[in-house]
Design a protein around this motif. Structure first.
Motif, PDB file in Angstrom:
ATOM      1  N   SER A   1       5.637  32.539  23.902  1.00 44.57           N
ATOM      2  CA  SER A   1       6.810  31.959  24.560  1.00 44.57           C
ATOM      3  C   SER A   1       6.435  30.585  25.106  1.00 44.57           C
ATOM      4  O   SER A   1       5.468  30.449  25.863  1.00 44.57           O
ATOM      5  CB  SER A   1       7.284  32.870  25.692  1.00 44.57           C
ATOM      6  OG  SER A   1       7.642  34.148  25.172  1.00 44.57           O
TER       7      SER A   1
ATOM      8  N   GLU B   1      13.094  32.547  14.836  1.00 42.54           N
ATOM      9  CA  GLU B   1      13.000  32.908  16.260  1.00 42.54           C
ATOM     10  C   GLU B   1      13.544  34.322  16.417  1.00 42.54           C
ATOM     11  O   GLU B   1      13.749  35.011  15.404  1.00 42.54           O
ATOM     12  CB  GLU B   1      13.767  31.897  17.122  1.00 42.54           C
ATOM     13  CG  GLU B   1      13.122  31.637  18.486  1.00 42.54           C
ATOM     14  CD  GLU B   1      13.900  32.232  19.660  1.00 42.54           C
ATOM     15  OE1 GLU B   1      13.419  32.121  20.803  1.00 42.54           O
ATOM     16  OE2 GLU B   1      14.984  32.804  19.433  1.00 42.54           O
TER      17      GLU B   1
ATOM     18  N   GLU C   1      17.742  30.066  22.284  1.00 35.87           N
ATOM     19  CA  GLU C   1      16.687  29.296  22.947  1.00 35.87           C
ATOM     20  C   GLU C   1      16.193  28.282  21.915  1.00 35.87           C
ATOM     21  O   GLU C   1      15.470  28.635  20.984  1.00 35.87           O
ATOM     22  CB  GLU C   1      15.555  30.204  23.416  1.00 35.87           C
ATOM     23  CG  GLU C   1      15.993  31.179  24.506  1.00 35.87           C
ATOM     24  CD  GLU C   1      14.926  32.205  24.835  1.00 35.87           C
ATOM     25  OE1 GLU C   1      14.575  32.339  26.020  1.00 35.87           O
ATOM     26  OE2 GLU C   1      14.450  32.885  23.900  1.00 35.87           O
ATOM     27  N   PHE C   2      16.598  27.030  22.079  1.00 33.65           N
ATOM     28  CA  PHE C   2      16.378  26.026  21.048  1.00 33.65           C
ATOM     29  C   PHE C   2      15.051  25.293  21.226  1.00 33.65           C
ATOM     30  O   PHE C   2      14.469  25.243  22.311  1.00 33.65           O
ATOM     31  CB  PHE C   2      17.509  24.989  21.062  1.00 33.65           C
ATOM     32  CG  PHE C   2      18.862  25.544  20.736  1.00 33.65           C
ATOM     33  CD1 PHE C   2      19.064  26.335  19.620  1.00 33.65           C
ATOM     34  CD2 PHE C   2      19.958  25.269  21.553  1.00 33.65           C
ATOM     35  CE1 PHE C   2      20.311  26.843  19.305  1.00 33.65           C
ATOM     36  CE2 PHE C   2      21.213  25.770  21.259  1.00 33.65           C
ATOM     37  CZ  PHE C   2      21.396  26.557  20.132  1.00 33.65           C
ATOM     38  N   ALA C   3      14.603  24.689  20.117  1.00 34.44           N
ATOM     39  CA  ALA C   3      13.407  23.838  20.131  1.00 34.44           C
ATOM     40  C   ALA C   3      13.603  22.695  19.158  1.00 34.44           C
ATOM     41  O   ALA C   3      14.227  22.854  18.104  1.00 34.44           O
ATOM     42  CB  ALA C   3      12.154  24.634  19.759  1.00 34.44           C
TER      43      ALA C   3
ATOM     44  N   GLY D   1      15.831  27.890  16.265  1.00 38.35           N
ATOM     45  CA  GLY D   1      16.376  28.894  17.164  1.00 38.35           C
ATOM     46  C   GLY D   1      17.875  29.072  17.055  1.00 38.35           C
ATOM     47  O   GLY D   1      18.461  29.837  17.819  1.00 38.35           O
TER      48      GLY D   1
ATOM     49  N   ASP E   1       9.887  23.066  23.125  1.00 38.89           N
ATOM     50  CA  ASP E   1      10.974  23.766  23.817  1.00 38.89           C
ATOM     51  C   ASP E   1      11.964  22.789  24.431  1.00 38.89           C
ATOM     52  O   ASP E   1      11.604  21.700  24.888  1.00 38.89           O
ATOM     53  CB  ASP E   1      10.417  24.674  24.907  1.00 38.89           C
ATOM     54  CG  ASP E   1      11.512  25.503  25.552  1.00 38.89           C
ATOM     55  OD1 ASP E   1      12.031  26.420  24.878  1.00 38.89           O
ATOM     56  OD2 ASP E   1      11.874  25.223  26.723  1.00 38.89           O
TER      57      ASP E   1
ATOM     58  N   ASP F   1      21.564  25.627  26.247  1.00 40.43           N
ATOM     59  CA  ASP F   1      21.300  26.974  25.756  1.00 40.43           C
ATOM     60  C   ASP F   1      21.047  27.851  26.971  1.00 40.43           C
ATOM     61  O   ASP F   1      21.342  27.460  28.106  1.00 40.43           O
ATOM     62  CB  ASP F   1      20.149  27.007  24.739  1.00 40.43           C
ATOM     63  CG  ASP F   1      18.789  26.654  25.332  1.00 40.43           C
ATOM     64  OD1 ASP F   1      18.673  26.506  26.580  1.00 40.43           O
ATOM     65  OD2 ASP F   1      17.819  26.528  24.564  1.00 40.43           O
TER      66      ASP F   1
ATOM     67  N   PHE G   1      11.680  29.019  23.988  1.00 35.72           N
ATOM     68  CA  PHE G   1      11.606  29.390  22.577  1.00 35.72           C
ATOM     69  C   PHE G   1      10.458  30.369  22.361  1.00 35.72           C
ATOM     70  O   PHE G   1       9.350  30.169  22.856  1.00 35.72           O
ATOM     71  CB  PHE G   1      11.384  28.126  21.736  1.00 35.72           C
ATOM     72  CG  PHE G   1      11.467  28.340  20.252  1.00 35.72           C
ATOM     73  CD1 PHE G   1      12.664  28.155  19.573  1.00 35.72           C
ATOM     74  CD2 PHE G   1      10.343  28.706  19.520  1.00 35.72           C
ATOM     75  CE1 PHE G   1      12.737  28.341  18.198  1.00 35.72           C
ATOM     76  CE2 PHE G   1      10.404  28.890  18.152  1.00 35.72           C
ATOM     77  CZ  PHE G   1      11.614  28.711  17.488  1.00 35.72           C
ATOM     78  N   ASP G   2      10.730  31.423  21.591  1.00 35.60           N
ATOM     79  CA  ASP G   2       9.727  32.458  21.306  1.00 35.60           C
ATOM     80  C   ASP G   2       9.279  32.362  19.855  1.00 35.60           C
ATOM     81  O   ASP G   2      10.102  32.365  18.941  1.00 35.60           O
ATOM     82  CB  ASP G   2      10.301  33.849  21.576  1.00 35.60           C
ATOM     83  CG  ASP G   2      10.711  34.022  23.033  1.00 35.60           C
ATOM     84  OD1 ASP G   2       9.879  33.751  23.907  1.00 35.60           O
ATOM     85  OD2 ASP G   2      11.874  34.395  23.275  1.00 35.60           O
TER      86      ASP G   2
END
Length: 304
Positions: A81, A119, A137-139, A184, A222, A239, A249-250
């Motif tokens: 994460s 993601e 959860e965007f990157a 994501g 992230d 987000d 972001f994961d």
């Protein structure tokens, strides 16, 4: 370390920008969370036959987790994460978490999309057209040939807030049909595709510092979803924020999980160049020896 990049629409993205200004938000310009047949950015299923290799290592020297993220790198398929910044950390200019992966071969600029980033987002809620929303959860996505010079993919985010049906700013569905070129934006099991043609106009390419046919590094940065981070058009990116525990972001490394490559690089890595040079040297020496063995022997006779 700076992450800012200049946006120069090129290739397919240039046409997308023109479409954007001519279309209302309800037109669903981009793909939904699991929409694989979309003409612009269709989701890539984890078992898509176009994927020929997967990122196989997280580069620890080019990875840093932010607050509320992981405490150590997991190279074995567990969650990494990136973390999430709160209001004070954003105001202080703290860097968001980022993670960099490498590949067995690398990514090349071929026909269509060249790689996809996965993601673990999940769907809930719907937009006005009935398309599912996404816990997002965007990157940002950056790429590099040499590991030092990174170019960021231009992105578009048209959302000004979450869809209805959520539970506050940190647990709500978002309409990803308003989002383009941000990792994501697709649900778990489906990757977001990226086309290296979008970077043809990047200054690093013109300077010879980025070879679009030899991408060896992909970096995910992230995005704190409070709107302080911007897309390539200057729009705020929103987000689920603020998230904690597994904040931001994961990422999971491995086949079907992380970064899948559709078009591999045709350029040998530096070690391959060294091997080719050694082979060429050995071949040259052998030719010289053969040449010497074929020369006629002249025997000198003493004068009478």
């Amino acid at each position: 370390m700076k992450f800012s990049q200049t946006f120069r629409p090129s290739g397919a993205l240039g046409g997308i920008v023109l479409l954007l200004f001519a279309s209302p938000l309800s037109a669903e310009i981009y793909s939904g969370p699991r929409e694989t047949n979309h003409a612009i950015d269709g989701a890539v299923a984890a078992d898509d036959q176009r994927i020929v290799e997967w990122a196989d290592v997280i580069d620890s020297t080019r990875t840093m987790f932010g607050p509320r993220g992981s405490s150590s790198i997991d190279q074995n398929g567990g969650f990494n994460s990136l973390g999430d910044l709160d209001t004070a950390e954003i105001a202080d200019g703290d860097l968001p978490g980022f993670l960099t992966v490498q590949f067995p071969t690398g990514i090349g600029n071929g026909a269509g999309h060249d790689f996809a980033v996965f993601e673990n987002g999940f769907t809930f809620g719907t937009n006005a057209d009935g398309t599912p929303g996404l816990f997002a959860e965007f990157a940002y996505v950056d790429v590099s040939t040499n590991g030092s010079d990174f170019a960021r993919f231009p992105s578009i985010s048209l959302n000004t807030g979450a869809l209805s049906g959520g539970f506050g700013s940190n647990f709500s569905p978002f309409d990803v049909t308003n989002v383009y070129n941000l990792a994501g934006k697709h649900a778990a099991g489906f990757g977001t595709p990226f086309d290296l043609d979008d970077l043809q106009g990047n200054a690093l390419v013109a300077a010879g510092l980025l070879d679009l046919d030899n991408i060896q590094y992909v970096r995910l940065v992230d995005i704190p979803g409070d709107g302080s981070s911007l897309d390539s058009q200057g729009n705020p990116i929103v987000d689920n924020w603020l998230t904690s525990g597994s904040g931001g972001f994961d990422f999971r490394l491995g086949e079907g999980l992380g970064v899948g490559v559709m078009n591999i690089s045709a350029v040998p890595e530096p070690g391959s160049f060294a091997l080719l040079g050694l082979i060429a040297t050995i071949g040259s020496l052998r030719r010289k020896r053969v040449g010497r063995s074929l020369k006629p022997t002249v025997q000198c006779q003493p004068a009478a």
